[in-house]
Design a protein around this motif. Structure first.
Motif, PDB file in Angstrom:
ATOM      1  N   ARG A  44     -13.128 -35.839 -58.475  1.00 42.07           N
ATOM      2  CA  ARG A  44     -14.304 -35.102 -58.957  1.00 42.07           C
ATOM      3  C   ARG A  44     -14.077 -34.524 -60.345  1.00 42.07           C
ATOM      4  O   ARG A  44     -14.962 -34.580 -61.205  1.00 42.07           O
ATOM      5  CB  ARG A  44     -14.618 -34.003 -57.958  1.00 42.07           C
ATOM      6  CG  ARG A  44     -15.928 -33.323 -58.201  1.00 42.07           C
ATOM      7  CD  ARG A  44     -16.244 -32.480 -56.998  1.00 42.07           C
ATOM      8  NE  ARG A  44     -16.377 -31.108 -57.427  1.00 42.07           N
ATOM      9  CZ  ARG A  44     -16.638 -30.115 -56.641  1.00 42.07           C
ATOM     10  NH1 ARG A  44     -16.749 -30.302 -55.347  1.00 42.07           N
ATOM     11  NH2 ARG A  44     -16.772 -28.903 -57.102  1.00 42.07           N
ATOM     12  N   GLU A  45     -12.889 -33.986 -60.588  1.00 45.24           N
ATOM     13  CA  GLU A  45     -12.601 -33.395 -61.896  1.00 45.24           C
ATOM     14  C   GLU A  45     -12.651 -34.454 -63.001  1.00 45.24           C
ATOM     15  O   GLU A  45     -13.190 -34.210 -64.079  1.00 45.24           O
ATOM     16  CB  GLU A  45     -11.216 -32.722 -61.882  1.00 45.24           C
ATOM     17  CG  GLU A  45     -11.100 -31.590 -60.884  1.00 45.24           C
ATOM     18  CD  GLU A  45     -10.859 -32.071 -59.443  1.00 45.24           C
ATOM     19  OE1 GLU A  45     -10.436 -33.230 -59.225  1.00 45.24           O
ATOM     20  OE2 GLU A  45     -11.134 -31.284 -58.524  1.00 45.24           O
TER      21      GLU A  45
ATOM     22  N   TYR B 206     -14.315 -37.277 -62.909  1.00 44.65           N
ATOM     23  CA  TYR B 206     -15.714 -37.677 -63.039  1.00 44.65           C
ATOM     24  C   TYR B 206     -16.453 -36.717 -63.972  1.00 44.65           C
ATOM     25  O   TYR B 206     -17.124 -37.131 -64.915  1.00 44.65           O
ATOM     26  CB  TYR B 206     -16.369 -37.699 -61.656  1.00 44.65           C
ATOM     27  CG  TYR B 206     -17.850 -37.949 -61.669  1.00 44.65           C
ATOM     28  CD1 TYR B 206     -18.348 -39.251 -61.743  1.00 44.65           C
ATOM     29  CD2 TYR B 206     -18.752 -36.893 -61.621  1.00 44.65           C
ATOM     30  CE1 TYR B 206     -19.714 -39.488 -61.748  1.00 44.65           C
ATOM     31  CE2 TYR B 206     -20.120 -37.129 -61.630  1.00 44.65           C
ATOM     32  CZ  TYR B 206     -20.597 -38.420 -61.695  1.00 44.65           C
ATOM     33  OH  TYR B 206     -21.953 -38.643 -61.716  1.00 44.65           O
ATOM     34  N   HIS B 207     -16.311 -35.414 -63.718  1.00 44.80           N
ATOM     35  CA  HIS B 207     -17.012 -34.421 -64.537  1.00 44.80           C
ATOM     36  C   HIS B 207     -16.466 -34.369 -65.961  1.00 44.80           C
ATOM     37  O   HIS B 207     -17.224 -34.150 -66.910  1.00 44.80           O
ATOM     38  CB  HIS B 207     -16.966 -33.048 -63.868  1.00 44.80           C
ATOM     39  CG  HIS B 207     -17.853 -32.983 -62.666  1.00 44.80           C
ATOM     40  ND1 HIS B 207     -19.221 -33.105 -62.718  1.00 44.80           N
ATOM     41  CD2 HIS B 207     -17.556 -32.842 -61.352  1.00 44.80           C
ATOM     42  CE1 HIS B 207     -19.736 -33.031 -61.509  1.00 44.80           C
ATOM     43  NE2 HIS B 207     -18.740 -32.881 -60.646  1.00 44.80           N
TER      44      HIS B 207
END
Length: 138
Positions: free
Chosen positions: A114-115, A117-118
């Motif tokens: 997730r990190e 991706y962001h």
């Protein structure tokens, strides 16, 4: 130095000796991009099949398709990259019959934390924005 989320071993759910092996398993969110390809099929059938897959697998973000390939993006919750990849690699085959997916093979897989991706989105080179939710032609 930036650490890659996919190889960060600190968050793995393996028991540690100092905790007596009682460490709880923590799951994380992983962004999956699954690419499939094969023999051409009618676009109408592919769209219907991908829409059914989205219904069967509600975490599907978007699908893009042409008559001989498709790309599926979604979020998967898993303990680590290995578990997320294993689930992703089974997705197409497990839903082939129920969604009437074409008999295509998986030709690509990307699994990122997730990190990451962001961070990609913030830097301007990430996947298409969430506004493109749904099933769309390439």
């Amino acid at each position: 130095m930036r650490r890659l989320a996919s190889v960060d071993t600190e968050d793995r759910a393996e028991p540690r000796a100092e905790t007596g092996g009682n460490r709880r398993e923590h799951s994380r969110l992983w962004h999956i991009t699954l690419s499939v390809a094969g023999v051409e099929a009618p676009l109408k059938e592919i769209r219907r099949a991908l829409e059914q897959l989205a219904y069967d697998h509600p975490f599907l973000l978007n699908s893009r398709y042409a008559n001989d390939h498709a790309e599926i993006r979604y979020w998967e919750e898993a303990r680590d990259l290995h578990d997320a990849a294993a689930v992703a690699l089974r997705l197409w085959g497990e839903h082939r019959a129920s969604a009437k997916l074409p008999p295509w093979e998986i030709v690509g897989l990307e699994v990122i934390g997730r990190e990451t991706y962001h961070q990609r989105l913030a830097e301007g080179y990430g996947p298409p924005a969430a506004a493109s939710l749904g099933v769309h032609p390439f």
